[in-house]
Scaffold this active site. Structure first.
Site, PDB file in Angstrom:
ATOM      1  N   ALA A 255       0.850  -1.189   0.000  1.00 14.70           N
ATOM      2  CA  ALA A 255       0.000   0.000   0.000  1.00 14.70           C
ATOM      3  C   ALA A 255       0.886   1.239   0.000  1.00 14.70           C
ATOM      4  CB  ALA A 255      -0.911  -0.007   1.223  1.00 14.70           C
ATOM      5  N   LYS A 256       0.216   2.365   0.089  1.00  9.28           N
ATOM      6  CA  LYS A 256       0.916   3.657   0.058  1.00  9.28           C
ATOM      7  C   LYS A 256       2.079   3.727   1.033  1.00  9.28           C
ATOM      8  CE  LYS A 256      -2.742   6.514  -0.580  1.00  9.28           C
ATOM      9  NZ  LYS A 256      -3.733   7.269   0.098  1.00  9.28           N
ATOM     10  N   ARG A 257       1.880   3.104   2.222  1.00  7.80           N
ATOM     11  CA  ARG A 257       2.908   3.208   3.259  1.00  7.80           C
ATOM     12  C   ARG A 257       4.253   2.626   2.802  1.00  7.80           C
ATOM     13  NH1 ARG A 257      -1.249  -0.245   5.367  1.00  7.80           N
ATOM     14  NH2 ARG A 257      -0.807  -2.338   4.673  1.00  7.80           N
ATOM     15  N   GLY A 259       5.652   3.209  -0.087  1.00 10.46           N
ATOM     16  CA  GLY A 259       6.179   3.996  -1.204  1.00 10.46           C
ATOM     17  C   GLY A 259       5.172   3.966  -2.337  1.00 10.46           C
TER      18      GLY A 259
END
Ligand code: GLU
Length: 328
Positions: A255-257, A259
């Site tokens: 996910a976004k976390r 990168g």
């Protein structure tokens, strides 16, 4: 005039809550391959009932990303088809009818235990959002007793069954559990009738004639719930194939976390679909080493037996290293 009856109907069911990322793309590839290799019909459905999380731009962006990636479908919001509409917020009366049946059969009861759980139920429960087993505080209530309650104050909770539910998953293997003890009673709608993910997906898969469901392994507990709902509603059970997730080094779903792993980021950075598929097909076990490839080139050798069952651990640095080693 006679009409061909498609023997296999699959679906891609993105939630427009954000950009399509590599993990979604890889799951959709496996769903596409499983369907296309056997000449199935493939439906694209937009799962947008989780209004607070839905992003207005994400529907078009997802369709554009999938098309850029060379995946196609036979029915969907962009091309129409005999099962329209293909957007869940345009299908609300259908979910209401199913809920009405469950109420009349006393298979659901009004529950006002947890506001956060009620709010979360509109989305598919991916990892951390799949909460503990419901302890049953409201279970003695009847569906009829809800007439005295404020619809904004409760959710409809389904009475999980004590029957064992099992299926042979083409990738995840034999699955078996008793929903009441392993998963517990679960939310199917808000008090005002707005459906939860579990109910909407079951109604749509049935009404769209879906005979094969391919999705991430984190949704296996949801499949048990959906088997209970299908049984309660008297509907046939599709085949299920749960594909391994892509996870970050921390063990959590990509996910976004971790990168920027949005498909659009790679496209904008100048990478080609062939390079992305080369990396993704390799991590899934479909090719022996990273090489540029398109989905249709994977069709002749596709088999669910090839798919590596364990989640793929990936980091942005190593993704880029592999992509850069492949010629566009
Ligand atoms: N729309 C769901 C999600 O993106 C997919 C759930 C499903 O395939 O049943 O999480």
């Amino acid at each position: 005039m006679s009409m061909a009856i498609p023997h296999l109907t699959g679906r891609l069911a993105p939630s427009p809550t954000g950009a399509l990322h590599l993990g979604n793309a890889r799951s959709f590839l496996l769903a596409w391959l499983s369907n296309r290799q056997r000449g199935g019909r493939l439906i694209l459905r937009i799962e947008d009932i989780d209004s607070p999380r839905v992003k207005p731009w994400a529907r078009k962006a997802t369709l554009d990303d999938l098309a850029w990636l060379n995946l196609d479908w036979d029915e969907g919001p962009d091309i129409g088809g005999s099962h329209a509409p293909y957007v869940q917020t345009e299908r609300l009366p259908r979910y209401q009818l199913a809920l009405e049946f469950l109420k009349q059969s006393e298979l659901v009861y009004p529950c006002d235990c947890s506001r956060s759980e009620i709010a979360a139920a509109a989305s598919a429960p991916h990892e951390a959002t799949d909460g503990p087993i419901y302890p049953g505080r409201c279970r003695q209530r009847s569906a009829r007793s809800a007439t005295d309650m404020d619809p904004q104050s409760f959710a409809w909770r389904f009475r999980a069954s004590h029957q064992r539910r099992s299926w042979l998953d083409a990738i995840a293997g034999e699955q078996s559990a008793v929903v009441a003890t392993a998963v517990g009673d679960f939310i199917v709608a808000k008090g005002d009738g707005t459906p939860a993910y579990q109910l909407a997906v079951v109604v749509d898969d049935y009404e769209m004639g879906v005979s094969e469901v391919v999705r991430g392994q984190d949704l296996i507990p949801s499949t048990f719930r959906q088997l209970d709902l299908l049984d309660a509603l008297g509907w046939p059970v599709p085949a299920y194939m749960h594909v391994p997730l892509m996870i970050g080094a921390d063990g959590r779903r990509l996910a976004k976390r971790h990168g920027d792993t949005r498909v659009a980021w790679f496209r904008e950075a100048g990478y080609s679909p062939e390079q992305l598929w080369g990396f993704l097909a390799w991590t899934a076990g479909l090719v022996d080493e990273p090489r540029v490839v398109l989905p249709r080139e994977l069709l002749p050798t596709w088999s669910p037996l090839k798919v590596i069952r364990q989640p793929s651990v990936v980091e942005l640095d190593s993704i880029l290293r592999v992509l850069d080693s492949l010629h566009r």
